[in-house]
Design a protein around this motif. Structure first.
Motif, short mmCIF file in Angstrom:
data_model
loop_
_atom_site.label_atom_id
_atom_site.label_comp_id
_atom_site.label_asym_id
_atom_site.label_seq_id
_atom_site.Cartn_x
_atom_site.Cartn_y
_atom_site.Cartn_z
N GLU A 138 3.76 6.83 -1.40
CA GLU A 138 4.14 7.47 -0.15
C GLU A 138 5.62 7.28 0.17
O GLU A 138 6.29 8.20 0.67
N SER B 158 -0.32 5.88 -8.25
CA SER B 158 -0.55 7.02 -7.38
C SER B 158 -1.55 7.99 -8.00
O SER B 158 -2.16 8.81 -7.30
N ARG C 163 -6.38 3.53 0.97
CA ARG C 163 -7.25 3.12 -0.13
C ARG C 163 -6.71 1.86 -0.79
O ARG C 163 -7.47 0.93 -1.10
N PHE C 164 -5.40 1.79 -0.98
CA PHE C 164 -4.82 0.59 -1.60
C PHE C 164 -4.91 -0.62 -0.67
O PHE C 164 -5.11 -1.74 -1.14
N SER D 176 0.83 -1.21 0.00
CA SER D 176 0.00 0.00 0.00
C SER D 176 0.86 1.25 0.00
O SER D 176 0.56 2.23 -0.72
N SER E 133 0.88 3.68 -3.46
CA SER E 133 0.37 5.06 -3.30
C SER E 133 1.45 6.10 -3.55
O SER E 133 1.14 7.29 -3.68
N SER F 63 -4.84 6.90 -6.51
CA SER F 63 -5.00 7.40 -5.14
C SER F 63 -3.63 7.58 -4.50
O SER F 63 -2.73 6.78 -4.73
N LYS F 64 -3.50 8.64 -3.77
CA LYS F 64 -2.25 8.86 -3.03
C LYS F 64 -2.41 8.46 -1.56
O LYS F 64 -1.50 8.67 -0.75
N ASP F 65 -3.54 7.89 -1.24
CA ASP F 65 -3.83 7.45 0.12
C ASP F 65 -3.52 5.96 0.24
O ASP F 65 -4.21 5.13 -0.36
N PRO F 66 -2.51 5.57 1.00
CA PRO F 66 -2.17 4.14 1.13
C PRO F 66 -3.31 3.33 1.74
O PRO F 66 -3.40 2.12 1.49
#
Length: 578
Positions: A173, A188, A196-197, A167, A171, A191-194
């Motif tokens: 991160e 990414s 979400r992954f 994740s 993303s 989504s850039k929100d880990p």
């Protein structure tokens, strides 16, 4: 071609003449200097003659292959099975590649902003593959860890760490923390929100993700408190991850479709138009498909060729996809995302379309062909695959006896360069022109032979004297029957042979000396043709009735000898074979 013949030997002949002039200069001086220059003459003459014979005999090989090619075609028909693969490489593939180059040219940027956008999209396309490999590798690695443990707590920790790491990576991160930013990345972009992954990996993209308790809830807390870590790893690998990959692929396809700058209708129509070679790019691809299909069927029946099945199958699927695009676009049918993006996701096939719904967004057909055939790398991505398959086919035909013996020896003798040598024989062009060029090359080399022979051998009495000196030296240092295999006798045998094939024996005394000798190859004891008995050579050549063929055989005696020893090496050591 004649200019090449003259230029190819210039450096060798220049050194040869310098040695000869020095030899003549010192021939009447003291014996020590005479011996010094006499010792250089055999090597110099042998080197010059070998250079010319190699060129002549390679042209003769090419001429034989041109004749075989001409006989492989019947009027109005496709080539015989033996020549089928080479026909594809030299006649059909160029037609298809020329069309691909037009597709590739249609994507060339016209402005710096176009170049920037295309660069970003192509980097994203590459990242689809690299990320898939990374994820699959990590999942397989942790699968082995899970199988090696019976402790539920350890299993849960392994699963948590896997989801956490993937994740963070997907993303972007980890890159943002290390480098302060993320380059072009299709994941990414989703989504850039880990968190979400993590949700998508554990429950798929179709199901709604639980909201975090607060905006700052850590990834660790979100996974442990909001998600179910008891999901089978197989479900993560074969259902949930392909859904994520499909969404990223969809975005890349849409982005790339938008940057195609050429009229796709014109190029699709051109794919169905026959060229000066009387075949259209589409027809050329269909012939290639038939060849690959036949290769796949043969490989499926032969356990020794099991490793061929995957690349053949993958290539066949790729060709089918391109042909499907050509046919739909030519018929005026739209090309939609749900049809094409399953092709870019390994392991799921057409089922992937069902996991994210029926997309009705139309896509430029040329963009899909560009990405399928990796035209960002040029046309070689597809061409190199086909070349490898043709190489396999030719090796199979050599081993099964489907290739004429004279051509078989030529191909075996060049080792792993079968396709290159066949292509370099001029197979792409007009056979009449190719044959004429080869005839001119061989004739000009024979003229070089005559000039060389007249100047360096016939107009001087030094060559017989050198043969006599080398013979006396060999007798002094190497005695008995085994002595004829010694370095000095073998050096003399090689020199005698090169002098003879340039136009016969220089005099009776030299003939008497040289006819006693045998030139031994490394496989002389295990193969009758592994040696040349100079006493029998003239007799064997005189039995050839055709004077042209007799002359070719004489000139190529040493060349053919070396090639036969290469074949013996392959037979004795299969690991060095093609």
């Amino acid at each position: 071609m004649p200019a090449l013949v003259l230029g190819s030997h210039l450096q060798v002949l220049s050194g040869m003449f310098n040695t000869f002039l020095n030899y003549m200069r010192y021939a009447n001086l003291e014996q020590i200097k005479w011996e010094l220059y006499a010792s250089q003459m055999p090597q110099a003459i042998g080197c010059a003659l070998e250079s010319m014979t190699n060129f002549y005999c390679q042209a003769a090989d090419a001429a034989q292959m041109v004749n075989i090619q001409a006989k492989s075609y019947q009027p109005g028909e496709r080539p015989q099975n033996f020549w089928r693969g080479i026909d594809l490489l030299t006649r059909q593939l160029p037609v298809f590649n020329n069309w691909l180059l037009k597709v590739r040219a249609g994507v060339k940027p016209q402005r710096s902003v176009d170049a920037y956008q295309q660069k970003r999209v192509l980097e994203k396309r590459l990242k689809l593959d690299t990320r898939d490999l990374q994820v699959q590798g990590r999942i397989n690695e942790d699968a082995r860890k899970l199988r090696g443990s019976n402790d539920p707590r350890i299993k849960k920790d392994i699963m948590f760490q896997l989801i956490y790491d993937l994740s963070v990576e997907l993303s972007g991160e980890s890159q943002r923390k290390m480098m302060g930013g993320v380059g072009p990345d299709p994941f990414s972009d989703l989504s850039k929100d880990p968190r979400r992954f993590a949700c998508w990996l554990l429950q798929g993209v179709k199901n709604p993700c639980p909201e975090p308790a607060e905006a700052r809830e850590t990834l660790e807390d979100y996974i442990k408190k909001r998600l179910n870590l008891n999901v089978p790893l197989r479900e993560v690998q074969y259902e949930n991850w392909p859904q994520i990959l499909a969404r990223a692929t969809k975005q890349v396809l849409l982005e790339f479709s938008d940057i195609i700058l050429v009229n796709s209708d014109l190029l699709i129509a051109a794919a169905h138009e026959r060229s000066t070679r009387f075949v259209s790019p589409k027809e050329a691809l269909e012939m290639i498909r038939s060849f690959v299909q036949d290769m796949l069927e043969k490989s499926s029946k032969n356990a020794e060729h099991a490793n061929r099945k995957k690349p053949l199958k993958d290539t066949l699927e790729m060709i089918d996809q391109v042909l499907k695009i050509m046919n739909r676009a030519y018929a005026g049918e739209g090309l939609y995302l749900h049809t094409v993006f399953p092709w870019f996701v390994r392991g799921m096939g057409d089922d992937i379309g069902k996991t994210i719904g029926e997309d009705d967004e139309e896509i430029n057909p040329l963009s899909v062909i560009y990405l399928l055939l990796r035209l960002d790398l040029g046309v070689q991505y597809f061409s190199e695959r086909l070349t490898e398959f043709v190489e396999w086919d030719m090796v199979d035909k050599i081993q099964s006896g489907e290739i004429p013996q004279n051509i078989k020896e030529i191909l075996q003798g060049v080792g792993g360069e079968i396709v290159r040598r066949l292509s370099e024989a001029g197979m792409e062009g007009d056979l009449l022109t190719v044959k004429r060029d080869l005839d001119v090359a061989m004739d000009q080399t024979e003229i070089n032979f005559q000039i060389f022979r007249e100047l360096m051998i016939d107009k001087t009495d030094q060559i017989p004297e050198i043969i006599e000196k080398l013979y006396q030296r060999a007798k002094e240092g190497e005695t008995g029957q085994e002595g004829f295999r010694g370095i000095r006798y073998q050096r003399l045998a090689h020199f005698c042979l090169m002098v003879y094939i340039s136009g016969g024996w220089p005099d009776n005394k030299s003939k008497e000396i040289c006819r006693q000798l045998t030139l031994y190859g490394p496989y002389a004891d295990s193969h009758p043709d592994g040696k040349i008995q100079l006493g029998q050579l003239e007799k064997a050549l005189n039995q050839i009735r055709d004077p042209l063929e007799r002359r070719r055989k004489r000139i190529c005696t040493y060349y053919d000898f070396r090639r036969k020893n290469r074949i013996f090496e392959i037979l004795e050591n299969p690991t060095t074979a093609l």
